[in-house]
Scaffold this motif. Structure first.
Motif, short mmCIF file in Angstrom:
data_model
loop_
_atom_site.label_atom_id
_atom_site.label_comp_id
_atom_site.label_asym_id
_atom_site.label_seq_id
_atom_site.Cartn_x
_atom_site.Cartn_y
_atom_site.Cartn_z
N TRP A 133 -6.30 -5.82 7.50
CA TRP A 133 -6.97 -4.95 7.03
C TRP A 133 -8.18 -5.37 6.41
CZ3 TRP A 133 -5.27 -0.07 8.22
CH2 TRP A 133 -3.73 -0.03 8.40
N HIS A 134 -9.24 -4.70 6.67
CA HIS A 134 -10.59 -5.19 6.17
C HIS A 134 -11.48 -4.17 5.46
CE1 HIS A 134 -10.07 -9.35 7.46
NE2 HIS A 134 -9.81 -8.98 8.73
N ASP A 135 -11.76 -4.28 4.18
CA ASP A 135 -12.75 -3.11 3.83
C ASP A 135 -14.09 -3.64 3.64
OD1 ASP A 135 -13.88 -1.22 2.59
OD2 ASP A 135 -12.40 -1.03 0.56
N SER A 136 -14.88 -2.96 4.56
CA SER A 136 -16.22 -3.29 4.67
C SER A 136 -16.94 -3.18 3.42
CB SER A 136 -16.89 -2.22 5.67
OG SER A 136 -16.74 -1.15 5.44
N THR A 137 -16.83 -2.42 2.35
CA THR A 137 -17.26 -2.35 1.15
C THR A 137 -17.04 -3.21 -0.07
OG1 THR A 137 -15.58 -0.92 0.30
CG2 THR A 137 -17.29 0.23 1.52
N GLU A 138 -15.99 -4.10 0.51
CA GLU A 138 -15.59 -5.23 -0.55
C GLU A 138 -15.81 -6.56 0.06
OE1 GLU A 138 -12.02 -4.42 -1.85
OE2 GLU A 138 -12.41 -2.29 -2.78
N ASP A 139 -15.53 -7.64 -0.70
CA ASP A 139 -15.46 -8.91 -0.23
C ASP A 139 -14.41 -9.19 0.85
OD1 ASP A 139 -15.47 -11.51 0.12
OD2 ASP A 139 -14.99 -12.11 -2.01
N PRO A 140 -15.09 -9.70 1.97
CA PRO A 140 -13.90 -9.74 3.42
C PRO A 140 -12.80 -10.73 2.87
CG PRO A 140 -16.14 -10.98 3.50
CD PRO A 140 -16.22 -10.09 2.21
N ASN A 141 -13.07 -11.58 1.81
CA ASN A 141 -11.72 -12.59 1.63
C ASN A 141 -11.04 -12.00 0.63
OD1 ASN A 141 -12.89 -14.69 3.58
ND2 ASN A 141 -14.28 -14.90 1.94
N SER A 142 -11.37 -10.85 -0.19
CA SER A 142 -10.46 -10.30 -1.05
C SER A 142 -9.14 -9.48 -0.41
CB SER A 142 -11.25 -9.20 -1.74
OG SER A 142 -11.52 -8.10 -1.15
N ARG A 143 -8.00 -9.64 -1.37
CA ARG A 143 -6.76 -9.11 -0.75
C ARG A 143 -6.70 -7.73 -0.87
NH1 ARG A 143 -1.33 -11.54 -3.43
NH2 ARG A 143 -2.16 -13.52 -2.00
N ILE A 144 -6.39 -6.90 -0.07
CA ILE A 144 -6.22 -5.38 0.04
C ILE A 144 -4.87 -4.89 -0.48
CG2 ILE A 144 -6.39 -3.16 1.28
CD1 ILE A 144 -8.65 -4.54 2.88
N PRO A 145 -4.59 -4.26 -1.60
CA PRO A 145 -3.22 -4.10 -1.74
C PRO A 145 -2.75 -3.15 -0.85
CG PRO A 145 -4.65 -2.85 -3.35
CD PRO A 145 -5.52 -3.72 -2.30
N ILE A 146 -1.55 -3.44 -0.21
CA ILE A 146 -0.79 -2.81 0.95
C ILE A 146 0.70 -2.23 0.44
CG2 ILE A 146 0.16 -2.57 3.21
CD1 ILE A 146 -1.90 -4.62 3.89
N SER A 147 0.73 -0.86 0.42
CA SER A 147 2.01 -0.29 0.02
C SER A 147 2.67 0.82 1.10
CB SER A 147 1.95 0.37 -1.16
OG SER A 147 0.70 1.34 -1.33
N VAL A 148 3.90 0.90 1.24
CA VAL A 148 4.32 1.80 2.33
C VAL A 148 5.28 2.81 1.57
CG1 VAL A 148 3.93 -0.05 4.05
CG2 VAL A 148 6.06 -0.19 2.79
N ARG A 149 5.46 3.90 2.35
CA ARG A 149 6.44 5.08 1.86
C ARG A 149 7.00 5.61 3.17
NH1 ARG A 149 5.54 2.93 -2.29
NH2 ARG A 149 4.90 3.85 -4.40
N CYS A 150 8.31 5.99 2.94
CA CYS A 150 9.06 6.62 3.98
C CYS A 150 9.23 7.84 3.92
CB CYS A 150 10.24 5.56 4.23
SG CYS A 150 11.23 6.28 5.69
N SER A 151 9.34 8.71 4.74
CA SER A 151 9.66 10.22 4.75
C SER A 151 11.12 10.45 4.56
CB SER A 151 9.06 11.01 5.80
OG SER A 151 9.52 10.55 7.08
N ASP A 152 11.83 9.72 4.60
CA ASP A 152 13.13 9.81 4.40
C ASP A 152 13.78 9.03 3.33
OD1 ASP A 152 16.13 10.06 4.60
OD2 ASP A 152 16.13 10.02 6.95
N PRO A 153 14.22 9.52 2.23
CA PRO A 153 14.88 8.86 1.17
C PRO A 153 15.74 8.07 1.40
CG PRO A 153 15.08 11.05 0.85
CD PRO A 153 14.43 11.12 1.82
N ASN A 154 16.71 8.18 2.34
CA ASN A 154 17.89 7.39 2.65
C ASN A 154 17.42 6.11 3.58
OD1 ASN A 154 19.56 9.26 1.55
ND2 ASN A 154 19.28 10.64 3.48
#
Length: 1455
Positions: free
Chosen positions: A1186-1207
């Motif tokens: 993942w790269h954000d064109s508006t920020e430093d290309p070497n900066s770390r982008i926080p990545i989080s995930v969620r699932c639609s099934d709580p089980n």
């Protein structure tokens, strides 16, 4: 031969850089503390030291003295009082006006991101002494805190002004300062002396962290080999790496003096004597010796600072002195091979039987470092002091020799020559930082490379030497193909030996073969491996444990279990790759004996990549491979044209041409409406192993376009034209025709057309730009199914960018999409007694991409004008639609009934009330009449009750006078009175209660504000509620939401983020809310008559996962082909949420009622996973970079995930910079044939405002059946099918009908609760581990009843004979040969001939009968070939039960 000589010191050679940059390591307790705080990744920093004010220094300098000043910087551990790293010195500067301008910038990276890590800066004056040296005198020091957990402490980044203290930095080692958290109170400050500096995070340093050790302070002009020079002088500001070239080390040998046998004998004597000296007093005198377990060599590239990569570890083997190497045209050398004359001599040296690949750059500061290490096995027990309570042998390591060689320190005279290098021993600093074994012999050796001539062989014989050849890998690639092929043949001939010789098979057992040099099987002439040109898609199951092997430095561990495979959709934009998790122990660390009941440490996950679809790299579907005759046949079917609103044919776009995207041009298009058309025209069959040429017969497709619900098409039949000449080898496309519900083929327009209308009435405000972006960047995933067997044929994807109109009235594009799937095949094994068991968990599997067919699809977009009278969805929304403003109550209660009709909208506007005045009067009159009629029965009941009461009183008086003894009658009368009184009381109470509820409902409606919200899965909807205090006193308002998905934003930073995202021009107030324990929600303070904005956020991660029944859909009668079955179950649930604002007395002050209207979400990726039923599916999916064109290309982008099934457990792990990030899934199992579907949302912003990608994952659970068999031979297996509640007509279908037959093969009736036994007859033709599928389908309902996952472990047969034949190329006639077969039985038998390549070999007679002991001549007919090459064909002689009697191998050379 090249002898290493001592090179003159140039100041920037490897030796000088290594001696100048030796570091002091940090405390191990501090490192452990950082790891416990999850600081495992190093972070780069930049420290700028500008100007230092020093009023305490003398202004006048004595005449003749030249005094300069210098800054010295060192890292310091405050908690452990420990200086570590290396002291950095600035360039000397002179003082002017009590100010010293340093203007120095230094860089470092560290993982010790804890408050105890400090930077100590000391000011030193330098004066010249008479002998020419400098006298250093401390002039004060200061301390810089990098990290702090105190609220009043300084931030990590920003400008700092540091006060100087009296004394020396050695004062920090005083015991009084050990536990001090702040030095300012204990150190005396120098008045007016301070240093201005700036501390910043420096993310670009992450790209060169492998060139610098951790905690090393460097400046931009320091010599760092491997780092490209910068014209600005600061190479670390924007670092650039030099280009690395791969090199290969060959024919590596090590000779130890006086000989290998004597060297190791002396070594073991010394170690055993040392172990004998450590024996406990009084121990038993049983002799236990130390033995050599393994000989290792560490090889790495070092730049004087650190190793560029982790050193490679290889195992050395003792070899004889007469070793020769095979040569080829490029290097004249290869792997080691023993000379026949030296096989009897004892081992004289250590050798490496493979090659090593290293990456080097042309820099004299880079060196190749060797370390010889032995692994010893020592007895552990009461006799030694190593461990106290163990009875096993322990392994320990010892470094014996090491050496370095700088290839580019001198002119490269080593090309095509052998390099000889002296190995060192004894106490001397080395790059590995370990103690090195030394004897009297090694002490006499020179520790530097010596200079000798080629004639002084006697001098070299007295020293420990390492010899090798170094060759550039680029030169090896340019070698002759014939030589490479000859070398490969020699490798195969050496690897393939007959297993009949146990001594040979047990002589050499490799520990772990690297992936690029596997050991071949035993009884085969050659291996024919064809690499697919599409190694990017995965269709698989997770039945057997497997490991994937690829050309990389990662060697799979036998403990690893990749127990799931996948079928993955691909996209032309995103890059998502699957991986499996591998628990692999580091090979450099020896196994250690842990204390009993000690805490186990978690081993790291080592990824072993599985080659699934490489998204964004391979899009073969855009290119048309059909010939002109095929296209003419296709369009002669008469498909409907795509025309614009004026009847003109849409402009045709070429999918092979690049298409620019102009969003402004698309948004300003006059035709704002879009009618998107998908026409499924035809399907081209491609012959596939295991299925017939007419497969499939009927298909249907499933896909999802944008926010529209998922679509399952009706059943489509593949039509073939019998009138077409089939003399050509090309397969013609089969036109698709829809099938009616009664099974008849639709005689109307061929093909299947689906339309989707997207206009302003469909799009939400501001959504059009996102829809255009979706068309420009996304591809649509399409699954193609076999409608008869309900088996997945394959998947494909179409680029949607060719549906952009570019201000044209209509466009269309024809796509020829390749339907891809993958097959996982394990390594071939020979049928032996040890192979009859289950498949080994460490066996490797090869992934092969299969093209199942080509789907002909035409896409189009027709521009539609927008009706100006039609109301748009954006017309009712104010410019700031995120602000919810309650309406003022301008009308009072009108009196009359308190029914909901009269209290529904008491706060409506006067204009609206006047507009409906006449209707309201008529409605009130009618409602009053209804109420009057409804009240009449109640009044009649009341009158009847009074009359009845008087009659009862009279009757009671008469009964009391006439018959006082009749007590029963009196009791009856009293009971009747009580009943009537109770009913009357209940009626009055109910009426009073209903009246109170109606009044409360009316008051609640008066303060309720309605808000309609369109929401989709995972997307956060931001809104602000305008809350006003209507009272003249202050109020503490508690905010309560009856649904946790609608919450109050209490974080100010999050509030600012959503306001900027939605462009809401309202103020932000710090510390607005008060969180009180036990309160129903956050509290906010309001002054009298004050109005504030309350930020609210609605976000739902849960949706309904009800899956539509698998199978094609049917169109209702009278409908055209534009209709399709749509499933609305995969969206969030519509609901009404109330947010209540309660005052201090608990009464509601305002109510915000949010009506959530769900909308389908955009699915970016689709995964199909196959897994055995009732077991957990564990899957790891690799995220794209993942790269954000508006920020430093070497900066770390926080990545989080969620699932639609709580089980389902769904999580991701943060890794070090530069490493890929993975999403881990753990899905609970379900019974077969259940399909579990869920969504995974990937967020790349801190506050998870909207998912960057949404993945839809299908998990097919199947019954697992393990079958072990041999190629060419039939094996039987029984399955049980259980009936359900209703009677069904069942038919079984196999994914490979030519290899699996099912009995019964036709339709059979399955009664309710009955048990039907199915017989599987498996006769595979390919060896290895494979996965096949079997479906039981209800033929009436066209629904899946049960699904099986057939896990085949197929062995190769034992060959009886091997033949070789040459067939001419392009002869057109082929070749005929004969083989003689003798009946081994004494009686007459009938035999059947089979071949694993029926397209290459045909028999004169497929069945023959011969008497006992007689001979029969088998006639073979080989088909001609158009190109040269070779192939192996197996001929099976089976009996009538398809059991193999004999197996012949025929190698055919086409030349």
């Amino acid at each position: 031969m090249v002898n290493t000589e001592e090179a003159p010191s140039t100041g920037d050679g490897w030796e000088d850089v290594f001696e100048r940059n030796r570091l002091v390591p940090p405390s191990c307790q501090t490192v452990r503390l950082a790891v416990e705080n999850h600081f495992t990744s190093s972070q780069g920093f930049q420290l700028s030291m500008n100007r230092l004010a020093a009023p305490h220094l003398p202004q006048e300098i004595p005449v003749g003295e030249d005094v300069t000043f210098q800054l010295r910087v060192t890292l310091f551990d405050r908690k452990r009082q420990h200086f570590f790293g290396k002291t950095w010195r600035s360039s000397p500067q002179k003082m002017k006006n009590n100010k010293i301008s340093f203007n120095e910038v230094l860089y470092f990276h560290t993982s010790l991101l804890i408050p105890s890590t400090l930077v100590v800066l000391e000011l030193v004056s330098l004066s010249l002494k008479l002998d020419g040296s400098h006298q250093s005198l401390g002039r004060g020091f200061t301390v810089l805190e990098l990290f702090t957990n105190r609220p009043e402490g300084p931030a990590t980044e920003g400008d700092r002004r540091l006060n100087l203290h009296h004394g020396s930095p050695r004062g920090l080692l005083h015991p009084l300062l050990k536990d001090s958290a702040d030095y300012c109170n204990l150190l005396k400050i120098i008045d007016g002396a301070h240093l201005d500096c700036v501390v910043k995070n420096h993310p670009p340093l992450a790209s060169v962290m492998h060139l610098l050790p951790e905690n090393a302070l460097v400046s931009g002009d320091d010599i760092i080999p491997g780092l490209a020079a910068s014209p600005t002088g600061d190479a670390l500001l924007r670092p650039q790496l030099v280009k690395m070239t791969p090199f290969t080390l060959n024919r590596l040998t090590i000779s130890l003096q006086p000989s290998l046998e004597k060297f190791e004998s002396l070594l073991l004597q010394l170690i055993n004597a040392d172990c004998h000296n450590t024996k406990e007093p009084g121990a038993e005198s049983t002799e236990k010796t130390v033995v050599i377990q393994e000989r290792r060599l560490h090889v790495g590239v070092h730049n004087g600072w650190c190793f560029l990569d982790k050193p490679q570890v290889v195992v050395l083997e003792p070899i004889a002195s007469g070793v020769r190497g095979r040569t080829d045209s490029s290097s004249k050398k290869s792997t080691l091979g023993k000379d026949s004359s030296a096989t009897s001599s004892p081992p004289q040296m250590l050798g490496l039987r493979s090659s090593l690949e290293l990456k080097l750059a042309n820099n004299q500061g880079l060196a190749i470092v060797f370390q010889l290490e032995y692994v010893f096995s020592a007895p552990v027990g009461r006799e030694t002091m190593l461990f106290a309570a163990s009875t096993y042998r322990a392994a320990f390591l010892q470094c014996l020799r090491w050496g370095i060689w700088c290839p580019f320190q001198k002119p490269t005279v080593w090309k095509d020559k052998e390099i000889q290098l002296v190995l060192h021993g004894g106490a001397k600093p080395n790059p590995y930082g370990v103690m090195v074994y030394s004897t009297e012999t090694s002490k006499t050796q020179n520790l530097e490379p010596i200079s000798v001539s080629s004639t002084m062989q006697e001098g070299w014989e007295a020293k420990d030497m390492i010899r090798f050849w170094l060759l550039s890998s680029l030169e090896r690639k340019a070698s002759s193909p014939r030589a490479s092929q000859r070398t490969r043949k020699e490798d195969v001939s050496l690897q393939r030996r007959s297993p009949s010789s146990p001594s040979q098979s047990q002589k050499h057992i490799p520990l772990m073969s690297p992936p690029d040099s596997p050991q071949g099987p035993g009884l085969s002439l050659s291996q024919l491996a064809a690499t697919s040109r599409y190694p990017t898609i995965s269709h698989s199951s997770s039945a057997l444990p497997w490991q994937q092997s690829f050309p990389s430095l990662l060697h799979p561990s036998p403990l690893a279990s990749a127990h799931q495979l996948s079928h993955v959709a691909f996209s032309a934009v995103s890059n998502i790759t699957h991986l499996e998790m591998d628990l692999q122990r580091d090979g450099n660390e020896p196994p250690s004996v842990q204390d009993e009941e000690a805490q186990l440490q978690e081993l790291p996950f080592t990824p072993v990549h599985a080659p699934v679809i490489t998204l964004g790299v391979n899009v073969p579907s855009s290119c048309s491979v059909s010939s002109r005759s095929s296209l003419a046949h296709l369009f002669s079917a008469g498909f409907p044209e795509i025309v614009d609103s004026s009847g003109q044919v849409a402009e045709v776009l070429d999918p092979t041409e690049p298409l620019p995207f102009d969003p402004q041009r698309e948004e300003t298009d006059l035709l704002q409406g879009n009618l998107l058309v998908f026409q499924f025209l035809a399907f081209t069959r491609i012959p596939t192993a295991g299925v017939g040429p007419d497969w499939p017969v009927n298909i249907h497709v499933t896909f999802q376009f944008y926010r529209f619900p998922p679509v399952t098409s009706q059943q489509l039949k593949l039509l073939t034209d019998d009138k077409v000449d089939h003399r050509t080898s090309e397969t013609l496309p089969c036109v698709l025709a829809s099938i009616n519900k009664d099974g008849s083929v639709n005689s109307g327009t061929p093909g299947l057309q689906m339309q989707f209308r997207v206009d302003n009435s469909f799009l939400r405000p501001g959504e059009k730009c996102w829809f255009l972006r979706y068309l420009a960047l996304h591809t649509m995933h399409i699954d193609i199914w076999d409608s008869d067997s309900l088996l997945l044929i394959g998947s494909t994807a179409v680029e949607l960018k060719y549906m952009l109109r570019h201000s044209k009235s209509a466009v269309q594009a024809l796509h020829e999409l390749e339907v891809l799937t993958t097959d996982y095949v394990g390594e071939e094994t020979l049928l032996t007694d040890t192979d009859l068991g289950p498949h080994s968990s460490s066996s490797l599997m090869t992934v092969r991409t299969i093209v199942r067919g080509r789907l002909h699809l035409r896409t189009g977009n027709i521009g539609c004008p927008v009706d100006p009278n039609r109301k748009r969805a954006a017309d009712d929304i104010s410019p700031h639609s995120h602000i919810i403003t309650p309406r003022e109550v301008t009308s009072s209660f009108r009196g009359g009934s308190l029914s909901p009709r009269n209290t529904f909208q008491p706060n409506a506007r006067n204009a609206a009330q006047a507009h409906r005045l006449e209707k309201d009067e008529d409605r009130t009159l009618l409602y009053s009449r209804i109420r009057a009629d409804a009240s009449m029965p109640e009044e009649r009941n009341l009158n009847n009750t009074n009359i009845e009461r008087r009659k009862l009183d009279c009757m009671a008086a008469v009964h009391q006078r006439e018959a006082k003894e009749n007590s029963k009658a009196a009791e009856f009368i009293g009971h009747t009175k009580e009943v009537h009184l109770t009913r009357e009381h209940q009626a009055k109470s109910s009426e009073a209660c209903n009246k109170a509820e109606r009044i409360a409902n009316m008051l609640s409606q008066a303060i309720t504000t309605q808000h309609l919200l369109y929401a989709s899965l995972g997307s956060a909807e931001y809104m602000e509620f305008v809350l006003k205090n209507p009272f003249n006193v202050h109020q503490s308002v508690t905010i309560h939401s009856d649904d946790p998905e609608l919450s109050v934003i209490t974080d100010t930073e999050e509030w600012r983020y959503f306001k900027a995202l939605t462009k809401t021009p309202t103020p932000v107030e710090e510390n607005l809310f008060r969180m009180k324990e036990g309160a129903a929600g956050p509290q906010v303070y309001l002054r009298p008559k004050e109005t504030i904005h309350i930020p609210l956020k609605y976000q739902s991660f849960i949706c309904n996962h009800t899956l539509a029944i698998q199978g094609p859909s049917f169109l209702p009668k009278g409908k055209g082909s534009h209709m399709a079955k749509k499933n609305l179950s995969n969206i969030i649930i519509a609901k009404t949420i109330k947010v209540t604002f309660r005052a201090g007395d608990g009464k509601p002050m305002a109510i915000c009622q949010v009506n959530v209207e769900p909308t389908p979400q955009v699915v970016d990726q689709t995964f199909r996973l196959y897994h055995p039923e009732l077991s957990f599916l564990k899957k790891a999916i690799r995220l794209p970079p993942w790269h954000d064109s508006t920020e430093d290309p070497n900066s770390r982008i926080p990545i989080s995930v969620r699932c639609s099934d709580p089980n389902i457990i769904c999580q991701t792990r943060m890794l070090v910079p530069g490493e890929p990030q993975d999403v881990y899934l753990k899905v609970p199992g379900s019974p077969s044939p259940h399909i579990k579907t869920f969504f995974v949302m990937v967020f790349t912003d801190k506050w998870m405002a909207a998912p960057s990608q949404i993945w839809q994952i299908y998990v097919h659970f199947l019954e697992r059946v393990d079958v072990s068999c041999v190629t060419g031979q039939r094996s039987c297996q029984s399955l049980v099918l259980r009936g359900k509640q209703a009677i069904r007509k069942i038919k079984c279908f196999s994914s490979h009908p030519k290899e699996i037959e099912v009995d019964p093969a036709e339709v059979f009736v399955l009664p309710p609760a009955a048990v039907q036994e199915l017989q599987l007859r498996v006769q595979p033709w390919r060896a290895g581990s494979r996965f096949l599928y079997l479906n039981a389908v209800d033929m009436d309902q066209q629904r899946l009843v049960t699904a099986w996952l057939i896990c085949l472990n197929v062995h190769r047969p034992v060959l009886s004979k091997a033949f070789e034949v040459c067939v001419p190329v392009s002869g057109g006639r082929g070749s005929s040969r004969k083989i003689t077969y003798t009946n081994p039985y004494t009686s007459s038998h009938t035999f059947v001939l089979r071949s694993d390549h029926p397209d290459l070999l045909q028999f004169k007679e497929d069945k023959f009968q011969i008497g006992g002991g007689e001979c029969y001549t088998i006639g073979l007919r080989f088909a001609p070939s158009q190109s040269p090459g070779s192939a192996e064909i197996l001929v099976y002689v089976n009996n009538l039960e398809e059991k193999t009697e004999e197996t012949f191998c025929v190698k055919v050379n086409y030349s």
